[in-house]
Every structure is written in C-alpha cells, then in structure tokens.
Design a protein around this motif. Structure first.
Motif, PDB file in Angstrom:
ATOM      1  N   GLN A 117       0.553  -1.012  -0.344  1.00  0.00           N
ATOM      2  CA  GLN A 117      -0.302   0.216  -0.419  1.00  0.00           C
ATOM      3  C   GLN A 117       0.782   1.130  -0.032  1.00  0.00           C
ATOM      4  O   GLN A 117       1.708   1.285   0.693  1.00  0.00           O
ATOM      5  CB  GLN A 117      -0.597   0.068   1.260  1.00  0.00           C
ATOM      6  CG  GLN A 117      -1.852  -1.534   1.245  1.00  0.00           C
ATOM      7  CD  GLN A 117      -2.729  -0.812   0.465  1.00  0.00           C
ATOM      8  OE1 GLN A 117      -3.683  -0.277  -0.560  1.00  0.00           O
ATOM      9  NE2 GLN A 117      -3.360  -2.016  -0.230  1.00  0.00           N
ATOM     10  N   VAL A 118       0.562   2.035  -0.688  1.00  0.00           N
ATOM     11  CA  VAL A 118       1.256   3.295  -1.253  1.00  0.00           C
ATOM     12  C   VAL A 118       1.587   4.250   0.048  1.00  0.00           C
ATOM     13  O   VAL A 118       2.748   4.493   0.343  1.00  0.00           O
ATOM     14  CB  VAL A 118       0.783   4.420  -2.442  1.00  0.00           C
ATOM     15  CG1 VAL A 118       2.138   5.406  -2.457  1.00  0.00           C
ATOM     16  CG2 VAL A 118       1.795   3.271  -3.858  1.00  0.00           C
ATOM     17  N   LEU A 119       0.824   4.350   0.438  1.00  0.00           N
ATOM     18  CA  LEU A 119       0.608   5.664   1.794  1.00  0.00           C
ATOM     19  C   LEU A 119       1.486   5.034   2.998  1.00  0.00           C
ATOM     20  O   LEU A 119       1.699   5.116   4.067  1.00  0.00           O
ATOM     21  CB  LEU A 119      -0.861   5.706   2.306  1.00  0.00           C
ATOM     22  CG  LEU A 119      -1.543   6.555   1.638  1.00  0.00           C
ATOM     23  CD1 LEU A 119      -3.200   6.523   2.030  1.00  0.00           C
ATOM     24  CD2 LEU A 119      -0.605   7.906   0.767  1.00  0.00           C
TER      25      LEU A 119
ATOM     26  N   MET B  48       3.810  -4.439 -13.249  1.00  0.00           N
ATOM     27  CA  MET B  48       3.863  -2.415 -13.353  1.00  0.00           C
ATOM     28  C   MET B  48       2.995  -2.232 -14.592  1.00  0.00           C
ATOM     29  O   MET B  48       2.492  -1.908 -15.262  1.00  0.00           O
ATOM     30  CB  MET B  48       5.031  -1.780 -13.077  1.00  0.00           C
ATOM     31  CG  MET B  48       4.711  -1.719 -11.481  1.00  0.00           C
ATOM     32  SD  MET B  48       3.933  -0.924 -11.439  1.00  0.00           S
ATOM     33  CE  MET B  48       3.126  -2.357 -10.256  1.00  0.00           C
ATOM     34  N   GLU B  49       3.942  -3.410 -15.936  1.00  0.00           N
ATOM     35  CA  GLU B  49       3.783  -3.184 -17.385  1.00  0.00           C
ATOM     36  C   GLU B  49       2.117  -3.601 -17.633  1.00  0.00           C
ATOM     37  O   GLU B  49       1.287  -2.781 -18.562  1.00  0.00           O
ATOM     38  CB  GLU B  49       4.639  -4.299 -17.545  1.00  0.00           C
ATOM     39  CG  GLU B  49       6.141  -3.350 -18.412  1.00  0.00           C
ATOM     40  CD  GLU B  49       6.993  -4.437 -19.052  1.00  0.00           C
ATOM     41  OE1 GLU B  49       6.041  -5.661 -18.866  1.00  0.00           O
ATOM     42  OE2 GLU B  49       8.293  -3.367 -19.339  1.00  0.00           O
ATOM     43  N   ASP B  50       1.662  -4.689 -16.340  1.00  0.00           N
ATOM     44  CA  ASP B  50       0.534  -5.368 -16.575  1.00  0.00           C
ATOM     45  C   ASP B  50      -0.569  -4.125 -16.178  1.00  0.00           C
ATOM     46  O   ASP B  50      -1.788  -3.262 -16.538  1.00  0.00           O
ATOM     47  CB  ASP B  50      -0.002  -6.240 -15.798  1.00  0.00           C
ATOM     48  CG  ASP B  50       1.178  -7.194 -16.974  1.00  0.00           C
ATOM     49  OD1 ASP B  50       1.138  -7.252 -17.920  1.00  0.00           O
ATOM     50  OD2 ASP B  50       1.412  -8.779 -16.018  1.00  0.00           O
ATOM     51  N   MET B  51      -0.345  -2.884 -15.282  1.00  0.00           N
ATOM     52  CA  MET B  51      -0.624  -2.111 -14.441  1.00  0.00           C
ATOM     53  C   MET B  51      -1.428  -1.471 -15.347  1.00  0.00           C
ATOM     54  O   MET B  51      -2.466  -0.352 -14.884  1.00  0.00           O
ATOM     55  CB  MET B  51      -0.310  -2.563 -13.223  1.00  0.00           C
ATOM     56  CG  MET B  51      -0.904  -3.316 -12.346  1.00  0.00           C
ATOM     57  SD  MET B  51      -0.152  -3.019 -10.571  1.00  0.00           S
ATOM     58  CE  MET B  51      -1.634  -2.021  -9.446  1.00  0.00           C
TER      59      MET B  51
ATOM     60  N   LYS C 170      -2.960   5.642  -8.165  1.00  0.00           N
ATOM     61  CA  LYS C 170      -2.033   4.482  -7.964  1.00  0.00           C
ATOM     62  C   LYS C 170      -1.264   3.661  -8.875  1.00  0.00           C
ATOM     63  O   LYS C 170       0.447   3.580  -7.648  1.00  0.00           O
ATOM     64  CB  LYS C 170      -3.494   3.983  -6.691  1.00  0.00           C
ATOM     65  CG  LYS C 170      -3.838   3.947  -5.894  1.00  0.00           C
ATOM     66  CD  LYS C 170      -4.839   3.005  -5.262  1.00  0.00           C
ATOM     67  CE  LYS C 170      -5.782   3.894  -3.969  1.00  0.00           C
ATOM     68  NZ  LYS C 170      -6.482   2.575  -3.610  1.00  0.00           N
ATOM     69  N   THR C 171      -0.948   3.807  -9.634  1.00  0.00           N
ATOM     70  CA  THR C 171      -0.207   3.053 -10.700  1.00  0.00           C
ATOM     71  C   THR C 171       0.817   3.571 -10.304  1.00  0.00           C
ATOM     72  O   THR C 171       2.253   3.185 -10.264  1.00  0.00           O
ATOM     73  CB  THR C 171      -1.250   2.603 -11.793  1.00  0.00           C
ATOM     74  OG1 THR C 171      -2.083   1.786 -11.533  1.00  0.00           O
ATOM     75  CG2 THR C 171       0.267   1.742 -12.897  1.00  0.00           C
ATOM     76  N   LEU C 172       0.517   5.169 -10.780  1.00  0.00           N
ATOM     77  CA  LEU C 172       1.723   6.127 -10.943  1.00  0.00           C
ATOM     78  C   LEU C 172       2.392   6.432  -9.499  1.00  0.00           C
ATOM     79  O   LEU C 172       3.816   6.141 -10.332  1.00  0.00           O
ATOM     80  CB  LEU C 172       0.861   7.651 -11.401  1.00  0.00           C
ATOM     81  CG  LEU C 172       2.502   8.242 -11.206  1.00  0.00           C
ATOM     82  CD1 LEU C 172       3.153   8.158 -12.464  1.00  0.00           C
ATOM     83  CD2 LEU C 172       1.855   9.546 -11.691  1.00  0.00           C
ATOM     84  N   ALA C 173       2.264   6.175  -8.768  1.00  0.00           N
ATOM     85  CA  ALA C 173       2.812   5.853  -7.365  1.00  0.00           C
ATOM     86  C   ALA C 173       3.562   4.743  -6.659  1.00  0.00           C
ATOM     87  O   ALA C 173       4.494   5.051  -6.215  1.00  0.00           O
ATOM     88  CB  ALA C 173       1.932   6.330  -5.858  1.00  0.00           C
TER      89      ALA C 173
ATOM     90  N   MET D 149       5.116   5.088 -20.538  1.00  0.00           N
ATOM     91  CA  MET D 149       4.543   4.457 -21.214  1.00  0.00           C
ATOM     92  C   MET D 149       2.666   5.265 -20.545  1.00  0.00           C
ATOM     93  O   MET D 149       1.855   4.985 -20.496  1.00  0.00           O
ATOM     94  CB  MET D 149       4.349   3.061 -20.567  1.00  0.00           C
ATOM     95  CG  MET D 149       2.758   2.072 -21.621  1.00  0.00           C
ATOM     96  SD  MET D 149       3.283   0.333 -21.116  1.00  0.00           S
ATOM     97  CE  MET D 149       4.964   0.023 -21.279  1.00  0.00           C
ATOM     98  N   TYR D 150       2.607   5.135 -19.236  1.00  0.00           N
ATOM     99  CA  TYR D 150       1.208   5.505 -18.282  1.00  0.00           C
ATOM    100  C   TYR D 150       0.988   7.321 -18.839  1.00  0.00           C
ATOM    101  O   TYR D 150      -0.185   6.940 -18.748  1.00  0.00           O
ATOM    102  CB  TYR D 150       2.349   5.918 -16.178  1.00  0.00           C
ATOM    103  CG  TYR D 150       1.257   6.655 -16.356  1.00  0.00           C
ATOM    104  CD1 TYR D 150      -0.011   5.365 -15.214  1.00  0.00           C
ATOM    105  CD2 TYR D 150       1.647   7.557 -15.728  1.00  0.00           C
ATOM    106  CE1 TYR D 150      -0.524   6.653 -14.745  1.00  0.00           C
ATOM    107  CE2 TYR D 150       0.034   8.668 -14.921  1.00  0.00           C
ATOM    108  CZ  TYR D 150      -0.731   7.665 -14.559  1.00  0.00           C
ATOM    109  OH  TYR D 150      -2.275   8.075 -13.227  1.00  0.00           O
TER     110      TYR D 150
END
Length: 368
Positions: A11-13, A212-215, A223-226, A295-296
């Motif tokens: 979890q990023v946070l 991460m590529e799949d996400m 959230k994906t960027l974080a 890519m994001y």
C-alpha cells in the motif's frame, strides 16, 4: 524476465513515509558522523572456521578473547562476527593489528563500497542486498572483510541473516576447493556469494517491472503512478549501492599484494565480470522503469483522446438536430410548416433520418 505471477504490492501510503526516511538516510549520509549514527547490536555472535586440507575446526565463541589464539593458529581461520559493537570490534582490531582507519570503516554505517590496502591487510566493504517481499523494499546490510596472511575476518550488521551458508557447507567437505585454497580464495568466495545474490534481487525487481507493465495497460490511475515512482526509487537506490562494487573488485585485480596468489586472479576476474553484468542490468531496469512512466502518460493521453472522440461524435450527431429544433422553435407567425397537420411527425422523421445517415457515414469512414 521472470514468468508472470501474482506478487504482493505494498500500500503506497503505508510504505511511502518509511521509504522517504530511508532515502534521506542514504542520500544525505555524512561519513564524518557514521560511527555516531551506529546503534550497538543487542547481541554479537562470533563463529570460527579453522581449516586446512586435512582438518576442520568449527566453533561458536562465547567471548571475544577466544578469537585471539587464531592469530597464530595453523591453517586458515575465518572469523565471522554477526552484530557489531565497538568493544568487540576494537578488541579484534587490536589483536590482529588492524589499522584504526579500517576499524572506523567497520564501525561506520552507510559507507560507499570500497577496497583498501593498509599495512599487511586487504580490506573491503560492500553492501549485502536483500529483497523484502512483504514491503517490496530493497534492503542492504553492510559487510566488512579483512584479509590477512592466514585469516579472514568478516563483520556483518545483522546477526539474523547472511548469505554465507553455502560457503560453510563447502568448508565441511574435505575435497572442496574452498577447503584446499588459501585465505584469498575464501575472500573471493565471500565476494562471489554477495555479488551473485545481487542477481536474485534483480530478478525480484524484474518481476515488479513486469507486473507494473500489466497495471499500466489495464489500470492507468494515480495509484499505479505512485507504485511506478516507488519502484523507480528502489531500482535507483539498488544501482547506487552496487556500482562502487565494480571498483572494489577491480582493486583486487590491480593489487600486487602478497596476500593474493596469481593463480586466484582468474576467480576475481570472474566476480568482476558478474558485477559488470549486474550493473548493466540495473541500468537497463532503470530505463525500463522510466519507460513505464512514459507508457503511463501515453495511456492517459489515449484514454483522454477516446473520451474526447466520443464527446465530439455525440456533439456532431446532435448539432443538426439542435439546428432543426432551434429553427422550428422560433416564435414567428409566418412559418408555413407550423400549419401542416403532420409537420410534427415529418420533422421528427427527418431528424431521425439525418441522425441515421450521419451514424452510417461515420462508421463507413471508421470514425467510431
């Protein structure tokens, strides 16, 4: 790259604040206060392997003074100290006549990997890397190795884990090359195990990059960027830790010390080849993570373009209908069509035909 499988993502946070603190410790480290920053270990474990081709003594020592006899013992002695406290390090350094500068390096924290040749000792300090699967954080432990005439002394921060069990198993086998080699070969073996484990950590990072590529493809959100930024920082910190190891191993290759036998040079050359390959992979993974960020943003732009395309098509389809409704909504008396008994239905029919014609035209041109 590793096969796809489910991997726990932190979890990023929860991890961001500890990561920032760890980053500050690494990036803003001051070598002058390194000793003051070190917290003494709660426990110190000292193990000794004394060996030659015909005998092996393996002991776990209770007191640091039990190490002193191995200065003049027969055979090769490997003294491994798990957990670092100033008293034990100073006692061992005094007994084995290790230079005070090397003693300070052993006691410091966050040092850059390096190799020194002072007096009758060769000294190297480098990170032992681990990957924490629960937090997806790359952890490192500082390892110091002192090579003497007939002994190796290794110091580790963490008494609960290390990578040297394969070497211990080889020492227990009388016919093994480590058992029949000199102290410099044991030093090579320690470096080789540490460097080879870098590839294990890189494999874990590769799995995260693939995930991460799949996400990015399916969940391009904040959230994906974080998580991408988190992964990028881990790759950068890993690369920053291992790049100096290349210079360290090269120092052994260039050294003319009598402690290094010519016949063992090829082994250090093999470690050098491995660390060069590892640094190149780390550089490639850094580029891959940077590409993930691009890519994001590309996925976000494509998503936005699709939304704008739908809105543009809807607006275009409604434009002629709005025009017709606006014309016949004007409050003029002299409008012949208003007096037609079927004018309402004719107007609706015309609007429907125009709408269907525009839909057919857009689809024919491939606009949606």
């Amino acid at each position: 790259m590793a096969s796809k499988k489910k991997i726990p993502i932190p979890q990023v946070l929860d991890v961001l604040n500890p990561f920032r603190q760890r980053k500050e410790r690494i990036m803003q480290f001051n070598p002058a206060v390194g000793i003051a920053m070190r917290k003494p270990s709660d426990a110190v474990k000292i193990t000794v392997f004394n060996y030659n081709a015909t005998h092996l003594i393996e002991r776990t020592l209770e007191n640091v003074s039990d190490v002193f006899p191995y200065l003049e013992s027969n055979g090769i002695s490997w003294i491994n100290v798990d957990g670092i406290r100033k008293e034990e390090v100073h006692a061992i350094a005094t007994c084995f006549m290790i230079h005070p500068l090397l003693e300070e390096d052993i006691l410091s924290v966050g040092q850059r990997a390096k190799m020194d040749e002072i007096g009758e000792h060769l000294f190297c300090l480098l990170p032992m890397m681990y990957f924490n699967a629960d937090t997806s954080i790359v952890e490192q432990e500082q390892v110091s190795i002192v090579l003497g005439k007939n002994f190796i002394i290794s110091f580790q921060d963490d008494p609960t884990r290390d990578l040297f069990d394969p070497i211990r198993e080889k020492l227990r086998v009388a016919s093994s090359r480590v058992r029949n080699g000199m102290a410099d070969y044991l030093c090579y073996s320690l470096l080789d195990v540490i460097v080879d484990n870098y590839f294990v950590v890189l494999d874990k990072l590769a799995e995260r990059i693939e995930l991460m590529e799949d996400m990015v493809q399916h969940q391009p959100n904040t959230k994906t960027l974080a998580r991408i930024n988190f992964l990028r920082r881990e790759v950068l910190l890993f690369k920053r830790a291992i790049v100096p190891v290349r210079e360290l191993v090269n120092g052994f290759l260039k050294s003319e010390s009598d402690l290094l036998e010519d016949r063992d040079t090829k082994y250090f050359k093999d470690v050098y080849d491995h660390i060069v390959q590892c640094v190149e992979l780390a550089e490639n993974y850094k580029d891959m993570v940077m590409n993930l960020q691009e890519m994001y943003h590309t996925q976000l732009n494509l998503k936005m373009n699709e939304i704008m395309k739908v809105l543009a098509v809807v607006t275009t389809l409604m434009a002629p209908l709005t025009l017709i409704a606006g014309i016949y909504g004007m409050n003029f008396t002299n409008m012949p069509e208003l007096r037609s008994p079927n004018g309402y239905f004719v107007t609706l029919g015309s609007m429907g035909l125009i709408l269907l014609f525009m839909i057919w035209l857009f689809r024919k041109r491939g606009w949606f």
